[in-house]
Design an enzyme around this catalytic site. Structure first.
Site, short mmCIF file in Angstrom:
data_model
loop_
_atom_site.label_atom_id
_atom_site.label_comp_id
_atom_site.label_asym_id
_atom_site.label_seq_id
_atom_site.Cartn_x
_atom_site.Cartn_y
_atom_site.Cartn_z
N ALA A 12 -6.24 -0.02 -3.58
CA ALA A 12 -5.77 -0.30 -4.94
C ALA A 12 -4.32 -0.77 -4.99
O ALA A 12 -3.92 -1.40 -5.96
CB ALA A 12 -5.96 0.94 -5.82
N GLN A 15 -2.86 -6.49 -2.34
CA GLN A 15 -2.69 -7.70 -3.16
C GLN A 15 -3.87 -7.97 -4.08
O GLN A 15 -3.69 -8.35 -5.23
CB GLN A 15 -2.47 -8.98 -2.46
CG GLN A 15 -2.23 -9.31 -1.08
CD GLN A 15 -2.39 -10.85 -0.96
OE1 GLN A 15 -1.77 -11.60 -1.73
NE2 GLN A 15 -3.22 -11.29 -0.05
N GLY A 17 -5.96 -5.72 -5.18
CA GLY A 17 -5.89 -4.63 -6.16
C GLY A 17 -4.96 -4.97 -7.31
O GLY A 17 -5.28 -4.75 -8.48
N ARG A 94 -6.99 -7.71 10.55
CA ARG A 94 -6.86 -7.99 11.98
C ARG A 94 -5.38 -8.01 12.36
O ARG A 94 -4.61 -8.79 11.82
CB ARG A 94 -7.50 -9.34 12.32
CG ARG A 94 -7.66 -9.55 13.82
CD ARG A 94 -8.03 -10.99 14.14
NE ARG A 94 -9.40 -11.26 13.75
CZ ARG A 94 -10.39 -11.58 14.59
NH1 ARG A 94 -10.16 -11.63 15.87
NH2 ARG A 94 -11.58 -11.83 14.14
N ASN A 107 -13.14 -1.08 11.05
CA ASN A 107 -13.74 -1.12 9.72
C ASN A 107 -15.01 -0.29 9.64
O ASN A 107 -15.30 0.30 8.60
CB ASN A 107 -13.94 -2.56 9.28
CG ASN A 107 -12.64 -3.14 8.76
OD1 ASN A 107 -12.12 -2.66 7.76
ND2 ASN A 107 -12.09 -4.10 9.47
N VAL A 131 -15.66 -5.93 -0.85
CA VAL A 131 -14.81 -7.13 -0.75
C VAL A 131 -14.13 -7.17 0.62
O VAL A 131 -13.97 -8.23 1.21
CB VAL A 131 -13.75 -7.11 -1.88
CG1 VAL A 131 -12.76 -8.27 -1.73
CG2 VAL A 131 -14.42 -7.15 -3.25
N ASN A 133 -13.11 -7.29 4.36
CA ASN A 133 -13.80 -7.99 5.46
C ASN A 133 -13.95 -7.15 6.73
O ASN A 133 -13.12 -6.31 6.99
CB ASN A 133 -13.04 -9.27 5.79
CG ASN A 133 -13.40 -10.36 4.80
OD1 ASN A 133 -14.55 -10.50 4.42
ND2 ASN A 133 -12.40 -11.12 4.37
N ASP A 161 -16.92 -17.68 -2.46
CA ASP A 161 -17.47 -18.89 -1.83
C ASP A 161 -18.24 -19.72 -2.86
O ASP A 161 -18.16 -20.94 -2.89
CB ASP A 161 -18.39 -18.48 -0.68
CG ASP A 161 -17.70 -17.51 0.26
OD1 ASP A 161 -16.92 -17.97 1.11
OD2 ASP A 161 -17.89 -16.28 0.11
N HIS A 189 -20.18 -13.95 4.33
CA HIS A 189 -18.89 -14.38 3.80
C HIS A 189 -17.97 -14.67 4.98
O HIS A 189 -17.25 -13.81 5.46
CB HIS A 189 -18.25 -13.32 2.89
CG HIS A 189 -16.81 -13.62 2.63
ND1 HIS A 189 -16.41 -14.72 1.91
CD2 HIS A 189 -15.66 -13.03 3.05
CE1 HIS A 189 -15.10 -14.79 1.89
NE2 HIS A 189 -14.62 -13.77 2.58
P1 NAX Z 1 -3.94 -6.01 1.45
O1 NAX Z 1 -3.62 -5.71 2.86
O2 NAX Z 1 -2.91 -6.56 0.54
O3 NAX Z 1 -4.46 -4.66 0.76
C1 NAX Z 1 -5.41 -3.83 1.33
C2 NAX Z 1 -5.07 -2.42 0.90
O4 NAX Z 1 -6.13 -1.58 1.36
C3 NAX Z 1 -3.78 -1.89 1.51
O5 NAX Z 1 -2.94 -1.42 0.45
C4 NAX Z 1 -4.24 -0.77 2.41
O6 NAX Z 1 -3.33 0.33 2.46
C5 NAX Z 1 -5.56 -0.37 1.78
N1 NAX Z 1 -6.50 0.29 2.68
C6 NAX Z 1 -6.72 0.07 3.99
N2 NAX Z 1 -7.62 0.92 4.47
C7 NAX Z 1 -8.01 1.70 3.43
C8 NAX Z 1 -8.92 2.77 3.33
N3 NAX Z 1 -9.58 3.23 4.38
N4 NAX Z 1 -9.08 3.36 2.11
C9 NAX Z 1 -8.37 2.91 1.06
N5 NAX Z 1 -7.49 1.91 1.11
C10 NAX Z 1 -7.31 1.30 2.29
O7 NAX Z 1 -5.24 -6.91 1.49
P2 NAX Z 1 -5.90 -7.78 0.32
O8 NAX Z 1 -5.30 -9.13 0.34
O9 NAX Z 1 -5.87 -7.00 -0.94
O10 NAX Z 1 -7.38 -7.95 0.88
C11 NAX Z 1 -8.27 -6.84 0.95
C12 NAX Z 1 -9.51 -7.20 1.72
O11 NAX Z 1 -10.24 -8.24 1.08
C13 NAX Z 1 -9.24 -7.73 3.14
O12 NAX Z 1 -10.15 -7.10 4.03
C14 NAX Z 1 -9.55 -9.20 3.02
O13 NAX Z 1 -9.94 -9.74 4.27
C15 NAX Z 1 -10.68 -9.17 2.04
N6 NAX Z 1 -11.02 -10.43 1.36
C16 NAX Z 1 -12.33 -10.67 1.08
C17 NAX Z 1 -12.76 -11.78 0.39
C18 NAX Z 1 -14.21 -12.00 0.07
O14 NAX Z 1 -14.51 -13.06 -0.47
N7 NAX Z 1 -15.16 -11.10 0.38
C19 NAX Z 1 -11.79 -12.81 -0.04
C20 NAX Z 1 -10.38 -12.32 -0.11
C21 NAX Z 1 -9.97 -11.35 0.97
O15 NAX Z 1 -9.60 -12.09 2.10
#
Ligand code: NAX
Length: 327
Positions: A12, A15, A17, A94, A107, A131, A133, A161, A189
């Protein structure tokens, strides 16, 4: 007036979030008459929890009429308690030198734990959108870790997509994007996804006939949609966030409120449709009604499409194989 529903969001303070929570709280996801309680999960680490506190201060400062409560926690069983909707955004990115299999297993641990927590405490009707990855495989892991919840409640986000594909087609044909119907995105995805406009119409006319250029499909359209995430990172220095949050809103809104016959793309567990092995979380064209999605069946798959579907399926099966010892 309606009683509040509970919406859990993980990651949450990240970015996506930051681009997502304010829109959920303003009613863009579940309707302007539906109060929500946000149940926000972040990793227990002090920096993440502090960042989450800051986001909550801003949510408070919006004085959203529909925001009926906020829970902030580092414990999945608190975040998912009685959740009606769960948006699993947080994931392990990654890191430098990290192999694909390290990423998969980091993951897998997160989504095994979150699947178990959902299984234990969430509403039995919880609608889950993954969402983070690798989204399809993370959704598969969560689903397999939640044997007491219906498998159909677990979905992965292919909507970004889908929206990217729609936008490219609209630009190519110089027509409004919302005049497109019957677009489909098959598979994972990832850059292997297959955006398929063979059935699509724009303002009622066939998209395929209007474009009438197979080379554009293969050499421009598919690579542009497949590599869009990388293009945004190259341009912005950060991965897509606002468009990802927007797609998550679209996915959940359509699932909850219905598409009135319009096709959208969701990653959902296969029951064997189009020859995809059971339980693979695969991008399919769906319609939704009364809170349920239905895969559009009976579409003709030509040789080129079959090749593309096989290719993205192969990647998904390899991902599943990479985590099977952890399930
Ligand atoms: P950010 O790194 O800005 O935010 C992720 C947040 O998740 C961080 O604040 C982190 O502390 C938190 N987090 C990590 N592990 C956690 C856990 N076990 N429990 C609760 N919180 C946890 O990444 P952001 O840009 O917000 O992207 C989030 C995810 O979306 C990434 O895995 C990214 O690859 C994926 N995406 C998926 C897309 C899709 O179409 N399915 C597109 C956009 C995005 O790339």
């Amino acid at each position: 007036s309606k009683s509040p529903v509970r919406v859990a969001v993980t990651g949450a303070a990240g970015q996506i979030g930051y681009a997502l929570l304010f829109r959920i709280a303003s009613g863009e996801m579940l309707g302007k008459d539906q109060p929500v309680i946000l149940q926000l999960l972040e990793i227990p680490d002090e920096k993440a929890q502090n960042a989450l506190k800051g986001v909550i201060m801003e949510l408070d400062d919006c004085a959203f009429p529909l925001l009926a409560g906020i829970v902030a926690t580092g414990d999945p069983e608190v975040a998912f308690k009685d959740a009606d909707y769960a948006l699993l955004v947080g994931a392990r990115p990654r890191g430098p030198g990290m192999e694909r299999k390290d990423l998969l297993s980091a993951n897998a641990q997160i989504f095994t734990a979150q699947g178990k927590a959902l299984n234990k405490v969430a509403s039995r009707n919880v609608k889950v959108l993954v969402v983070g990855n690798p989204a399809n495989t993370n959704a598969y892991i969560a689903m397999k870790s939640a044997p007491d919840l219906p498998a159909k409640n677990f979905t992965a986000m292919l909507r970004l997509d889908h929206n990217r594909a729609a936008s490219q087609i609209a630009a190519k044909l110089g027509k409004p994007v919302d005049s497109i119907e019957k677009l489909a995105v098959w598979g994972n995805h990832s850059p292997t996804m297959y955006a398929d406009y063979r059935f699509a119409t724009i303002g009622g006319a066939s998209v395929k006939d209007s474009i009438n250029d197979e080379a554009w499909n293969k050499d421009t359209f598919l690579p542009t949609v497949g590599k869009r995430g990388a293009a945004i990172i190259a341009a912005r220095g950060l991965s897509s966030a606002a468009s990802a949050a927007n797609a998550a809103i679209d996915h959940m809104r359509d699932w909850a409120l219905g598409t009135n016959g319009k096709w959208v793309t969701m990653g959902v567990p296969s029951k064997g449709e189009y020859g995809i092995p059971k339980d693979v979380i695969f991008g399919y064209p769906v319609t939704t009604e009364n809170g349920e999605y239905k895969i559009v069946e009976g579409l003709a798959i030509d040789a080129f499409s079959q090749e593309r579907i096989d290719f993205t399926l192969k990647e998904l099966l390899e991902e599943q194989d990479g985590v099977k010892h952890l399930l």
